[in-house]
Write a protein that holds these residues in place. Sequence first.
Motif, PDB file in Angstrom:
ATOM      1  N   GLU A 138       0.874  -1.157   0.103  1.00 47.86           N
ATOM      2  CA  GLU A 138       0.153  -0.060  -0.123  1.00 47.86           C
ATOM      3  C   GLU A 138       0.966   1.208   0.238  1.00 47.86           C
ATOM      4  N   THR A 194       2.188   1.559  -3.497  1.00 45.74           N
ATOM      5  CA  THR A 194       1.156   1.690  -4.696  1.00 45.74           C
ATOM      6  C   THR A 194       0.178   2.901  -4.469  1.00 45.74           C
ATOM      7  N   LYS A 230      -2.472   2.412  -3.004  1.00 44.74           N
ATOM      8  CA  LYS A 230      -3.816   1.561  -2.874  1.00 44.74           C
ATOM      9  C   LYS A 230      -4.221   0.755  -1.557  1.00 44.74           C
ATOM     10  N   PRO A 272      -5.762  -2.055   0.662  1.00 45.85           N
ATOM     11  CA  PRO A 272      -6.374  -3.318   0.259  1.00 45.85           C
ATOM     12  C   PRO A 272      -8.215  -3.286   0.192  1.00 45.85           C
ATOM     13  N   LEU A 324      -5.302  -6.427  -3.731  1.00 41.82           N
ATOM     14  CA  LEU A 324      -4.254  -5.801  -3.927  1.00 41.82           C
ATOM     15  C   LEU A 324      -2.855  -6.573  -4.053  1.00 41.82           C
TER      16      LEU A 324
END
Length: 690
Positions: A587, A590, A592, A594, A605
């Motif tokens: 995370e 990225t 992003k 999960p 993810l």
Amino acid sequence: MYNIGFNQIVSYGDDGLSFLTSLTNNTRLQFLAIDDNHLEGVIPESIGNLSGVIKKLYMGGNHIYGHIPSSIGHLSSLTLLNVSYNLISGEIPPEIGQLKDLQMLGLAANKMSGHIPNSLGNLRMLNNIDLSGNYFVGNIPSSFPNFQKLLSMDLSNNLLNGSISREIFLSLPSLSTILNLSNNFLSGPLPEEIGLLGNVVTIDLSDNRFSGSIPSSIGKCSSLVGLFMVRNTLSGPLPNALGEMKGLEILDLSSNQLSGSIPDKLKDLRVLRYLNLSFNLLEGVIPNGGIFVKNISSVHLEGNPKLCLHVPCVESAASSHRRKVLVPVTIILGILAVCTMGGCLLYVRKSKARVAATSDLVVKGQHRMVTYEELRGATGNFNQENLIGSGSFGSVYKGCLREGIEVSLKVLDIRKTASLKSFLAECEALRSTRHRNLVKLITSCSSMDFKNMEFLALVYEYLSNGSLEDWIKGKRKNANGDGLNIVDRLNVAIDVACGLDYLHHDCEVAVAHCDLKPSNILLDRDMTAKIGDFGLAKLLIERTGNNDLSSTNVLKGSVGYMPPEYGFGQKPSTAGDAYSFGVVLLELFTGKSPTHENFTGDQNLIRWVQSAFPENIIQVLDSELLHLMQHLPNEGPINIIPEAERNCLISIMEVGISCTCASPDGRIGLRDALRKLETARQTLFKHTHV
């Protein structure tokens, strides 16, 4: 003089301190300070070749590991040696006893072990010795009475055992600051000679196994300001001599087996501001006057059911009065539960970080006591403007204590049955841990609020740069408007891995955090990451081959970060923490989470990153990260980033993928993950000028 202390200087690897060798050419060097940086490495044997006239050597507050070389004994002119708050292991080299001019020896908060060498008794000029927060065993050396000029001695938070010889007190009348022997396994009666410490300000003998009565000679400690003998097995009556210590401000004799009545003289101690006699076998009438009337909120007498307010102490009449000074039965039972669990924990290991957790607030060795009223004032009556977060077990407020120190205050919601369990878990997990990458627990408060309701709170250090979640989501940025660059993110990842590695491998009883996620990772003003919120933490008391817990409770973590085996009822483990760390790492790079809306069906993810690894790894990187790497074009396909940075990112993502293997047995451990991330950082630094 060579002073680079209190900076942000970084070095890595075993040779991180090799620059010290170059200083051996300076034959007139008298002062060397490299403390409070981010220096890593082993102290080189060449340290003994430093100037023969060097007097002060400050090396504390770094990441120094390995042993202290015996060559340190060659520095015959040293008056100060401080290597506290590092990761140094091994025994104290006996050669330190050759430093005849040494006045201050600081080895606190390391991983040192073994017996304290008798040769330290040769340091007759010593006035300050601090060996606290290590793993030293055995008796207090018989040579310690040789200290003729000692002002302060702190041996707390170790594994020392045996009794205290009368010679210690006979020969150390010079002690004038502190005698701290708390959190050990010391036993036996307290010698009458303790009364010879007429100049000492603080005595802390808490959390040991001392037995017998409190010597009446304690009243001769006329300079005493703080006396702590908590959680021993002391018995017999409270000596009247306690009332003779006119300068006493704090007296805590709680959780012993003391009996008889409370000396009436205690009410005459005009400067006494905190009195804790709870959980003993005291009986009779509570004195009427002094602190017992003027500052009743600072008097703790619960757990003594035979105490009463007025004569006669008739049970039927007393019951209505006890409510005024004793907590309700339900609260007593709750606190007894805490004590019981604490006792079980102490059976396995000693609490090793209680005093260290409070050292930022008061003179080292004095336990910082906080009341509900003080916490209420510190937060502006728990003003919503000071609310900085809320969770499943309560709310977190920013506060400012009387000393002007900012703290984070976690107030437990007692209406939720899990809050007490969370409180206990957090206390158990943190009471014996101390690491720069763990949020420091300063103290706790178990009291009654103004509505006469139970009040539970944990007081932590305040970390001004918020949570990692805020930085990932862009809610926080640097002063120039930028987010976290590749080095920032890698440093955070390494900090978190260091903290978890410590919990898993370097605590006497391993700890599983069980709820690692970005919102539980906080950043201080220097952007050092620290793991917080141990409300679900578990002690790995009984290990099996797969690191299972002895507990049979089903763990509930956070969706997306909880390893899949927990959903099938498997017990908490270090492998579970590794999975959560892997998710956080992915995370972090990225951007992003999960639970991002893009992850539906079978997509998540981990699979998303795996699908791009390694050839198309750039496609899953956080756009903010790419922008800061100056490789995000305005249009068209993403440019190819330099090979060094690309390889570094591949190594990082590989760690994340290796940690998030579906099978616990297939995951790498935190120690391996940490090594790989540190290698990636070293490689990056070698090939870039970031």
